[in-house]
Design a protein around this motif. Structure first.
Motif, PDB file in Angstrom:
ATOM      1  N   MET A 222      12.579  68.076  18.843  1.00 55.69           N
ATOM      2  CA  MET A 222      12.420  69.376  18.194  1.00 55.69           C
ATOM      3  C   MET A 222      11.785  69.247  16.817  1.00 55.69           C
ATOM      4  SD  MET A 222      12.990  72.685  18.073  1.00 55.69           S
ATOM      5  CE  MET A 222      14.266  73.111  19.272  1.00 55.69           C
TER       6      MET A 222
ATOM      7  N   MET B  36      22.975  66.786  20.922  1.00 55.39           N
ATOM      8  CA  MET B  36      22.671  67.457  19.663  1.00 55.39           C
ATOM      9  C   MET B  36      23.654  67.042  18.578  1.00 55.39           C
ATOM     10  SD  MET B  36      22.528  71.564  18.839  1.00 55.39           S
ATOM     11  CE  MET B  36      21.353  71.878  20.141  1.00 55.39           C
TER      12      MET B  36
ATOM     13  N   GLY C  26      18.657  77.806  14.071  1.00 56.16           N
ATOM     14  CA  GLY C  26      17.300  77.329  14.296  1.00 56.16           C
ATOM     15  C   GLY C  26      16.249  78.397  14.103  1.00 56.16           C
TER      16      GLY C  26
ATOM     17  N   ASP D 194      12.889  80.109  18.231  1.00 57.13           N
ATOM     18  CA  ASP D 194      13.141  79.408  19.480  1.00 57.13           C
ATOM     19  C   ASP D 194      12.256  79.949  20.594  1.00 57.13           C
ATOM     20  OD1 ASP D 194      15.118  77.917  18.240  1.00 57.13           O
ATOM     21  OD2 ASP D 194      16.708  79.299  18.818  1.00 57.13           O
TER      22      ASP D 194
ATOM     23  N   HIS E 274      24.009  68.560  26.771  1.00 54.20           N
ATOM     24  CA  HIS E 274      23.030  69.024  25.791  1.00 54.20           C
ATOM     25  C   HIS E 274      23.659  69.074  24.399  1.00 54.20           C
ATOM     26  CE1 HIS E 274      19.831  71.549  24.032  1.00 54.20           C
ATOM     27  NE2 HIS E 274      20.820  72.199  23.472  1.00 54.20           N
TER      28      HIS E 274
ATOM     29  N   ASN F  34      14.258  65.165  15.044  1.00 58.14           N
ATOM     30  CA  ASN F  34      15.143  65.580  16.125  1.00 58.14           C
ATOM     31  C   ASN F  34      15.813  66.915  15.814  1.00 58.14           C
ATOM     32  OD1 ASN F  34      17.162  64.926  14.237  1.00 58.14           O
ATOM     33  ND2 ASN F  34      17.502  62.894  15.125  1.00 58.14           N
ATOM     34  N   TYR F  35      16.956  67.158  16.451  1.00 62.80           N
ATOM     35  CA  TYR F  35      17.636  68.442  16.278  1.00 62.80           C
ATOM     36  C   TYR F  35      18.133  68.682  14.853  1.00 62.80           C
ATOM     37  CZ  TYR F  35      17.810  69.571  21.269  1.00 62.80           C
ATOM     38  OH  TYR F  35      17.481  69.897  22.550  1.00 62.80           O
TER      39      TYR F  35
END
Length: 225
Positions: free
Chosen positions: A65, A204, A148, A85, A200, A165-166
């Protein structure tokens, strides 16, 4: 400042089912004059759907991301960049305007906070909020520090150095605050996200925890020199 144009950046990985509606919504927003979709190695037709919908498509081959977002920020024509998003299906009509209108002198980043009736955001409550409060007490009152969806002035931070990353969203927010720029939060209404698998959220949380530990180590090292 409230009238400065905005580039909307949408990191996307296999989001062909929703990307067209997200792009169409952003294009209609009067505050947005550029929409960039960053295709992050999709194996479906996300890129072509986004292009047909009117977005400028940028490719980022490094998976993550953060890598995708950074590629979009670097490609943007405007300093004010909004991260959105790619998988949004149900969101309120004031998302863009609420963020855009919250800009003010001294504010470098505006976080979007929303309500999801099907998600009480346990990771935010149990991990992110306590860690952010410890690392940056000025941000302790934020209700959605891990959001986000936000708007930032890229010229105020070293955006090319953000996490890949996240943790990118938290990294951008903390960099902005530590650089002395204000971080605001605004209610953008109700958003119903699709439920994600435990795997998931576990992945994260692992990346975000690693980011917080790195921040704590860097702070400890700086205070001891």
């Amino acid at each position: 400042m409230a009238h400065d144009p905005i580039t909307a950046v949408v990191p996307a990985f296999n989001e062909s089912e929703t990307i067209a509606s997200v792009v169409a919504y952003l294009i209609r927003a009067p505050e947005v004059n550029e929409v960039i979709v960053v295709d992050n190695n999709s194996v479906d037709n996300t890129a072509s759907v986004a292009s047909t919908a009117g977005a400028r498509v940028v490719t980022e081959t490094r998976q993550g991301m953060g890598h995708a977002f950074k590629a979009g920020v670097a490609a943007a024509q405007n300093d004010w960049v909004m991260k959105v998003d790619a998988d949004l299906e149900r969101f309120g009509p004031r998302l863009v305007s609420c963020l855009a209108n919250a800009r003010a002198p001294g504010i470098g980043l505006v976080k979007g906070a929303w309500q999801d009736p099907g998600d009480d955001m346990p990771m935010t409550r149990l991990l992110v909020q306590p860690a952010v409060a410890a690392l940056c007490p000025a941000l302790a009152e934020l209700t959605a520090p891990n959001s986000g969806i936000y708007l930032m002035d890229r010229s105020r931070i070293a955006h090319t150095e953000l996490r890949g990353n996240y943790a990118v969203d938290l990294d951008a927010m903390l960099r902005m605050a530590w650089a002395g720029h204000g971080v605001a939060e605004v209610d953008i209404g109700q958003i119903e996200n699709d439920r994600r698998s435990p795997a998931h959220y576990s992945a994260m949380a692992h990346e975000i925890m690693g980011f917080f530990l790195d921040c704590a180590r860097a702070s400890s090292k700086a205070s001891s020199t």
